[in-house]
Scaffold this motif. Structure first.
Motif, PDB file in Angstrom:
ATOM      1  N   MET A 268      24.037  39.690  33.810  1.00  0.00           N
ATOM      2  CA  MET A 268      24.127  40.919  33.026  1.00  0.00           C
ATOM      3  C   MET A 268      25.579  41.327  32.795  1.00  0.00           C
ATOM      4  O   MET A 268      25.926  41.830  31.724  1.00  0.00           O
ATOM      5  N   LEU A 269      26.439  41.120  33.789  1.00  0.00           N
ATOM      6  CA  LEU A 269      27.861  41.421  33.596  1.00  0.00           C
ATOM      7  C   LEU A 269      28.450  40.561  32.494  1.00  0.00           C
ATOM      8  O   LEU A 269      29.352  40.998  31.765  1.00  0.00           O
ATOM      9  N   ALA A 270      27.947  39.349  32.375  1.00  0.00           N
ATOM     10  CA  ALA A 270      28.450  38.448  31.325  1.00  0.00           C
ATOM     11  C   ALA A 270      28.163  39.000  29.937  1.00  0.00           C
ATOM     12  O   ALA A 270      28.898  38.729  28.979  1.00  0.00           O
ATOM     13  N   ASN A 280      38.659  45.197  32.965  1.00  0.00           N
ATOM     14  CA  ASN A 280      39.063  45.616  34.313  1.00  0.00           C
ATOM     15  C   ASN A 280      37.869  46.082  35.137  1.00  0.00           C
ATOM     16  O   ASN A 280      37.784  45.824  36.340  1.00  0.00           O
ATOM     17  N   TYR A 281      36.944  46.789  34.478  1.00  0.00           N
ATOM     18  CA  TYR A 281      35.738  47.234  35.174  1.00  0.00           C
ATOM     19  C   TYR A 281      34.949  46.030  35.696  1.00  0.00           C
ATOM     20  O   TYR A 281      34.483  46.015  36.846  1.00  0.00           O
ATOM     21  N   ARG A 282      34.772  45.025  34.828  1.00  0.00           N
ATOM     22  CA  ARG A 282      33.997  43.844  35.210  1.00  0.00           C
ATOM     23  C   ARG A 282      34.639  43.132  36.398  1.00  0.00           C
ATOM     24  O   ARG A 282      33.937  42.704  37.340  1.00  0.00           O
ATOM     25  N   LYS A 283      35.961  43.022  36.371  1.00  0.00           N
ATOM     26  CA  LYS A 283      36.666  42.350  37.471  1.00  0.00           C
ATOM     27  C   LYS A 283      36.491  43.108  38.781  1.00  0.00           C
ATOM     28  O   LYS A 283      36.255  42.511  39.837  1.00  0.00           O
ATOM     29  N   LYS A 284      36.612  44.440  38.705  1.00  0.00           N
ATOM     30  CA  LYS A 284      36.474  45.255  39.919  1.00  0.00           C
ATOM     31  C   LYS A 284      35.053  45.162  40.472  1.00  0.00           C
ATOM     32  O   LYS A 284      34.851  45.043  41.683  1.00  0.00           O
ATOM     33  N   ILE A 285      34.071  45.221  39.575  1.00  0.00           N
ATOM     34  CA  ILE A 285      32.676  45.151  40.016  1.00  0.00           C
ATOM     35  C   ILE A 285      32.368  43.787  40.625  1.00  0.00           C
ATOM     36  O   ILE A 285      31.727  43.685  41.675  1.00  0.00           O
ATOM     37  N   GLU A 290      31.203  40.529  45.193  1.00  0.00           N
ATOM     38  CA  GLU A 290      31.447  39.115  45.523  1.00  0.00           C
ATOM     39  C   GLU A 290      30.749  38.184  44.551  1.00  0.00           C
ATOM     40  O   GLU A 290      30.033  37.245  44.915  1.00  0.00           O
ATOM     41  N   LEU A 291      30.994  38.465  43.259  1.00  0.00           N
ATOM     42  CA  LEU A 291      30.420  37.658  42.187  1.00  0.00           C
ATOM     43  C   LEU A 291      31.515  36.888  41.469  1.00  0.00           C
ATOM     44  O   LEU A 291      32.660  37.349  41.405  1.00  0.00           O
ATOM     45  N   GLN A 292      31.160  35.766  40.897  1.00  0.00           N
ATOM     46  CA  GLN A 292      32.084  35.028  40.037  1.00  0.00           C
ATOM     47  C   GLN A 292      31.760  35.396  38.592  1.00  0.00           C
ATOM     48  O   GLN A 292      30.618  35.274  38.154  1.00  0.00           O
ATOM     49  N   LEU A 293      32.778  35.876  37.859  1.00  0.00           N
ATOM     50  CA  LEU A 293      32.533  36.267  36.482  1.00  0.00           C
ATOM     51  C   LEU A 293      32.258  35.037  35.608  1.00  0.00           C
ATOM     52  O   LEU A 293      32.930  34.011  35.721  1.00  0.00           O
ATOM     53  N   LEU A 294      31.262  35.156  34.746  1.00  0.00           N
ATOM     54  CA  LEU A 294      30.923  34.090  33.819  1.00  0.00           C
ATOM     55  C   LEU A 294      31.652  34.282  32.500  1.00  0.00           C
ATOM     56  O   LEU A 294      31.979  35.402  32.109  1.00  0.00           O
TER      57      LEU A 294
END
Length: 294
Positions: A268-270, A280-285, A290-294
């Motif tokens: 969902m963040l993707a 910046n919000y996505r990176k902080k979340i 402890e997620l790897q951003l897609l």
């Protein structure tokens, strides 16, 4: 300049919150009252919730400043106690709108971080009470300090409500001396052997509270709430905004579950990566969860 404008926004907001309540007051109403744009508002506060917290921090600092002014006067302990107990009544005449909001939020807060700010302030107040009461009455009162504080706060809060909410014509200058006289009565009663009601130290109770930190899920939810506020001013179509809002609301609901599905959150963040303002919000979340951003 920035501090002055922040103060103007805080003062406008507190008037509107006192009149209409926090939930029923929009950012648009606040900026209209201040004479600024909604975009400018976000230069000072990331969200309405952040402004709400800033209001309480601002007024608590005002109270602490006045308290410090009394403490440095080197008054006899009993006179100092009486003077310090008068501070809320002095401030009431200057900050009636704030006290209206404060009385409302004491029993209910929609924001956990705000509740923690209030609890931390209350803990600091308890430390102060313990110190000044022992200055006046000596260490003998340590075992029943909790009962004395309950008496003080009960009387003081009742008179504040009577003046503020019920609009009773009370000479507030008499209340601090009245409270100190009642403390005398209480101390004398305990000296004669009356059993304290509070069996636990209030300071220990409050020191065990978790007001110093939010969980990572709660911090992530707070960031998502800020994203919803930011979404209002982004240059997207109504349809696009509704789609993005749906993603954010879904993420907030997922974080409320007892067990979170990290892969679901990651996916969902993707869906938000097309919005550069959310980077910046996505990176902080992602870091919090402890997620790897897609």
């Amino acid at each position: 300049m920035k501090a002055r404008k922040q103060k103007e926004i805080i003062e406008s907001a507190i008037r509107l919150f006192a009149e209409n309540g926090f939930t029923n007051t929009s950012i648009q109403e606040i900026v209209n009252d201040c004479g600024i744009s909604k975009g400018a508002f976000y230069n000072y506060f990331p969200s309405k919730e952040a402004l709400h917290i800033a209001i309480f921090k601002y007024y608590f600092e005002e109270m602490k400043t006045r308290t410090h002014e009394i403490e440095v006067q080197q008054l006899p302990p009993r006179d100092k106690l009486t003077s310090l107990l008068s501070v809320p009544f002095e401030q009431l005449t200057k900050q009636k709108d704030f006290f209206t909001v404060y009385m409302r939020e004491q029993s209910f807060s929609i924001n956990k971080e705000l509740r923690q700010v209030m609890e931390k302030t209350q803990y600091e107040m308890l430390v102060w009470y313990k110190t000044i009461l022992e200055e006046v009455y000596g260490k003998k009162i340590t075992e029943y300090t909790g009962d004395i504080i309950m008496l003080i706060e009960g009387i003081r809060s009742s008179y504040l409500v009577a003046i503020l909410i019920q609009d009773l014509q009370i000479d507030a200058k008499l209340v601090p001396t009245f409270i100190v006289n009642r403390i005398d009565d209480m101390v004398a009663s305990f000296d004669k052997g009356e059993e304290p009601i509070m069996k636990r130290n209030l300071l220990n109770i409050f020191s065990n509270n978790s007001f110093d930190s939010l969980s990572n899920c709660e911090k992530a939810s707070s960031l998502l709430a800020d994203m919803l506020e930011q979404l209002e001013i982004l240059d997207y179509s109504d349809e696009q905004k509704e789609g993005l809002k749906g993603v954010i609301v879904f993420l907030i609901s997922e974080l409320k579950k007892q067990t979170i599905e990290k892969y679901t959150l990651q996916g969902m963040l993707a869906n938000l990566k097309t919005v550069k303002e959310f980077d910046n919000y996505r990176k902080k979340i992602a870091n919090l969860l402890e997620l790897q951003l897609l």
